[in-house]
Design a protein around this motif. Structure first.
Motif, PDB file in Angstrom:
ATOM      1  N   ALA A 200     -27.928   1.096 -41.880  1.00 10.15           N
ATOM      2  CA  ALA A 200     -27.040   0.799 -41.476  1.00 10.15           C
ATOM      3  C   ALA A 200     -26.673   0.192 -42.601  1.00 10.15           C
ATOM      4  CB  ALA A 200     -27.438   0.190 -40.162  1.00 10.15           C
TER       5      ALA A 200
ATOM      6  N   ASP B 273     -25.792   3.180 -32.589  1.00  7.95           N
ATOM      7  CA  ASP B 273     -25.437   3.339 -33.588  1.00  7.95           C
ATOM      8  C   ASP B 273     -24.020   2.005 -33.995  1.00  7.95           C
ATOM      9  OD1 ASP B 273     -27.372   5.275 -34.091  1.00  7.95           O
ATOM     10  OD2 ASP B 273     -26.213   6.900 -33.880  1.00  7.95           O
TER      11      ASP B 273
ATOM     12  N   TYR C 247     -24.834  -0.700 -36.914  1.00  5.02           N
ATOM     13  CA  TYR C 247     -23.804  -0.995 -38.348  1.00  5.02           C
ATOM     14  C   TYR C 247     -23.476  -2.177 -38.146  1.00  5.02           C
ATOM     15  CZ  TYR C 247     -19.888  -0.292 -41.560  1.00  5.02           C
ATOM     16  OH  TYR C 247     -18.908  -0.252 -41.944  1.00  5.02           O
TER      17      TYR C 247
ATOM     18  N   VAL D 176     -25.008   2.477 -44.634  1.00  2.23           N
ATOM     19  CA  VAL D 176     -23.371   2.775 -44.584  1.00  2.23           C
ATOM     20  C   VAL D 176     -21.939   1.629 -45.283  1.00  2.23           C
ATOM     21  CG1 VAL D 176     -22.275   3.828 -43.032  1.00  2.23           C
ATOM     22  CG2 VAL D 176     -24.437   4.661 -42.567  1.00  2.23           C
ATOM     23  N   LYS D 177     -23.289   0.334 -44.894  1.00  5.57           N
ATOM     24  CA  LYS D 177     -21.965  -0.493 -45.041  1.00  5.57           C
ATOM     25  C   LYS D 177     -21.961  -0.566 -46.075  1.00  5.57           C
ATOM     26  CE  LYS D 177     -20.991  -3.582 -41.814  1.00  5.57           C
ATOM     27  NZ  LYS D 177     -20.367  -4.423 -41.516  1.00  5.57           N
TER      28      LYS D 177
ATOM     29  N   ASP E  95     -19.285   2.390 -47.038  1.00  4.15           N
ATOM     30  CA  ASP E  95     -17.844   2.128 -46.339  1.00  4.15           C
ATOM     31  C   ASP E  95     -17.248   1.826 -47.797  1.00  4.15           C
ATOM     32  OD1 ASP E  95     -15.807   1.593 -44.088  1.00  4.15           O
ATOM     33  OD2 ASP E  95     -16.776  -0.198 -44.261  1.00  4.15           O
TER      34      ASP E  95
ATOM     35  N   ILE F 137     -24.074   6.696 -38.005  1.00  2.00           N
ATOM     36  CA  ILE F 137     -24.103   5.216 -38.081  1.00  2.00           C
ATOM     37  C   ILE F 137     -22.146   5.974 -38.602  1.00  2.00           C
ATOM     38  CG2 ILE F 137     -23.773   3.315 -39.191  1.00  2.00           C
ATOM     39  CD1 ILE F 137     -26.542   3.822 -38.654  1.00  2.00           C
TER      40      ILE F 137
ATOM     41  N   HIS G 110     -18.769   4.411 -37.056  1.00  2.00           N
ATOM     42  CA  HIS G 110     -18.443   3.143 -36.938  1.00  2.00           C
ATOM     43  C   HIS G 110     -17.996   2.986 -37.381  1.00  2.00           C
ATOM     44  CE1 HIS G 110     -16.785   4.422 -40.901  1.00  2.00           C
ATOM     45  NE2 HIS G 110     -16.572   3.217 -41.209  1.00  2.00           N
TER      46      HIS G 110
ATOM     47  N   CYS H 134     -28.180   8.204 -41.176  1.00  2.00           N
ATOM     48  CA  CYS H 134     -26.338   7.663 -42.569  1.00  2.00           C
ATOM     49  C   CYS H 134     -25.685   7.901 -41.283  1.00  2.00           C
ATOM     50  CB  CYS H 134     -27.018   7.820 -43.312  1.00  2.00           C
ATOM     51  SG  CYS H 134     -28.131   6.216 -44.191  1.00  2.00           S
TER      52      CYS H 134
END
Length: 232
Positions: free
Chosen positions: A171, A159, A163, A174-175, A178, A104, A108, A101
């Motif tokens: 992913a 990576d 994402y 991490v989305k 964000d 990424i 990203h 994570c």
């Protein structure tokens, strides 16, 4: 001007192609920082330094959304990415590879070093935004970094695609992070300006947070934010 159709440079089917009539197609090579251009013109370019100079752009470019709200002294793109990376370290779900994570999160938004920070309100649209970012990542990884470290170039591009396409649980996290980091920053600016700035419209992103853990973080933030505005 003749019609320009981009149909051969897209090596990933999940990234849209652009077919543009009467317009010059955006190309990352037209947006290379001057410091990078000087390195690349040398007889023996230092590709690692060129790569790092491109990444430098993430440190100096401010996030467009805040500038649109007249917050001139606002976070940079890399500020956002860094805190996302740290937030990834706080994940408690044992099924999630936190180190993945973090990686990424750190790549990203790398394409924005050449593309810039494009908000959802930009008239260019989502498809063109993604196309530009994919072209930027191919240039950064394949034309620059791969010259000195092909393994790192491949990993960074993979990576980034992970994402973009949300190919793994990591992913997906991490989305969501964000969006959560955006809300944290919203609340910080609201407190800084003592409620004179209100980013309520940004909080609709909670509806698109899919993971239970990150959604819980966001809802806890909302409770504190409600208390703050009630106290004014």
């Amino acid at each position: 001007m003749a019609t320009i159709t981009l149909c051969t440079t897209n090596s990933n089917p999940s990234i849209p192609r652009q077919e543009t009539v009467g317009l010059k197609v955006w190309n990352p090579r037209d947006h290379i920082p001057e410091t990078v251009q000087r390195h690349l013109k040398r007889p023996q370019p230092n590709y690692q330094l060129a790569f790092l100079h491109i990444i430098q752009e993430l440190k100096v470019q401010r996030r467009t959304g805040w500038l649109d709200y007249d917050i001139s002294e606002c976070e940079s793109i890399s500020d956002h990415m860094y805190r996302m990376g740290v937030t990834c370290m706080l994940i408690q779900n044992p099924d999630v590879q936190k180190d993945k994570c973090v990686k990424i999160a750190l790549v990203h938004d790398m394409a924005e070093s050449l593309v810039g920070d494009i908000t959802p309100l930009d008239p260019m649209g989502k498809k063109e935004k993604h196309r530009r970012e994919w072209e930027a990542m191919k240039y950064i990884c394949d034309d620059i970094l791969a010259k000195v470290n092909p393994v790192a170039a491949r990993e960074i591009k993979e990576d980034w695609l992970n994402y973009e396409n949300i190919e793994t649980l990591e992913a997906r996290y991490v989305k969501d992070i964000d969006k959560y980091e955006l809300l944290v920053q919203c609340f910080e600016y609201e407190q800084k300006f003592n409620g004179l700035k209100n980013f309520q419209s940004f909080f609709k992103v909670i509806d698109s947070i899919k993971t239970e853990e990150v959604r819980g973080w966001a809802l806890a933030l909302v409770e504190l934010r409600d208390e703050f505005f009630a106290s004014l």
